[in-house]
Design a protein around this motif. Structure first.
Motif, PDB file in Angstrom:
ATOM      1  N   UNK A   4     -29.758 -14.979 -24.133  1.00 55.73           N
ATOM      2  CA  UNK A   4     -29.258 -14.340 -25.354  1.00 55.73           C
ATOM      3  C   UNK A   4     -27.815 -13.861 -25.158  1.00 55.73           C
ATOM      4  N   UNK A   5     -27.511 -13.320 -24.005  1.00 52.15           N
ATOM      5  CA  UNK A   5     -26.149 -12.878 -23.709  1.00 52.15           C
ATOM      6  C   UNK A   5     -25.188 -14.068 -23.689  1.00 52.15           C
ATOM      7  N   UNK A   6     -25.623 -15.165 -23.096  1.00 55.03           N
ATOM      8  CA  UNK A   6     -24.786 -16.371 -23.068  1.00 55.03           C
ATOM      9  C   UNK A   6     -24.518 -16.882 -24.479  1.00 55.03           C
ATOM     10  N   UNK A   7     -25.548 -16.873 -25.322  1.00 55.38           N
ATOM     11  CA  UNK A   7     -25.398 -17.331 -26.703  1.00 55.38           C
ATOM     12  C   UNK A   7     -24.410 -16.437 -27.449  1.00 55.38           C
ATOM     13  N   UNK A   8     -24.537 -15.119 -27.264  1.00 55.14           N
ATOM     14  CA  UNK A   8     -23.612 -14.194 -27.930  1.00 55.14           C
ATOM     15  C   UNK A   8     -22.179 -14.384 -27.435  1.00 55.14           C
ATOM     16  N   UNK A   9     -22.002 -14.582 -26.142  1.00 54.08           N
ATOM     17  CA  UNK A   9     -20.666 -14.816 -25.601  1.00 54.08           C
ATOM     18  C   UNK A   9     -20.080 -16.114 -26.145  1.00 54.08           C
ATOM     19  N   UNK A  10     -20.914 -17.141 -26.273  1.00 54.27           N
ATOM     20  CA  UNK A  10     -20.439 -18.421 -26.819  1.00 54.27           C
ATOM     21  C   UNK A  10     -20.016 -18.264 -28.269  1.00 54.27           C
ATOM     22  N   UNK A  11     -20.842 -17.574 -29.043  1.00 52.31           N
ATOM     23  CA  UNK A  11     -20.497 -17.350 -30.456  1.00 52.31           C
ATOM     24  C   UNK A  11     -19.228 -16.512 -30.595  1.00 52.31           C
ATOM     25  N   UNK A  12     -19.101 -15.515 -29.741  1.00 50.61           N
ATOM     26  CA  UNK A  12     -17.900 -14.677 -29.771  1.00 50.61           C
ATOM     27  C   UNK A  12     -16.664 -15.507 -29.433  1.00 50.61           C
TER      28      UNK A  12
END
Length: 68
Positions: A4-12
């Motif tokens: 989930x953290x990786x997904x949020x960082x990618x979206x950011x």
């Protein structure tokens, strides 16, 4: 949780890239608008000068242009 953290960082990262792209586009458009505004102002002044001098060169109705 790490996924989930990786997904949020990618979206950011994508959002920040889009923001940078839009910012550059707005800056280019601002320069273009300023250039076009200056050009329109120059043309308006030139036309006002022609009108005040009476050298607009407009042919009305059946009048022949001066080169005939």
């Amino acid at each position: 949780m790490n996924d989930r953290t990786d997904l949020l960082e990618e979206r950011l990262a994508h959002a920040l890239r889009a923001l940078d792209d839009l910012s550059e586009m707005v800056a280019r458009q601002d320069k273009e608008i300023a250039r076009l505004t200056a050009r329109v102002e120059m043309l308006l002044q030139r036309e006002a000068s022609r009108e005040s001098e009476g050298t607009g060169g407009v042919v009305l109705g059946d009048e022949r242009p001066p080169h005939y």
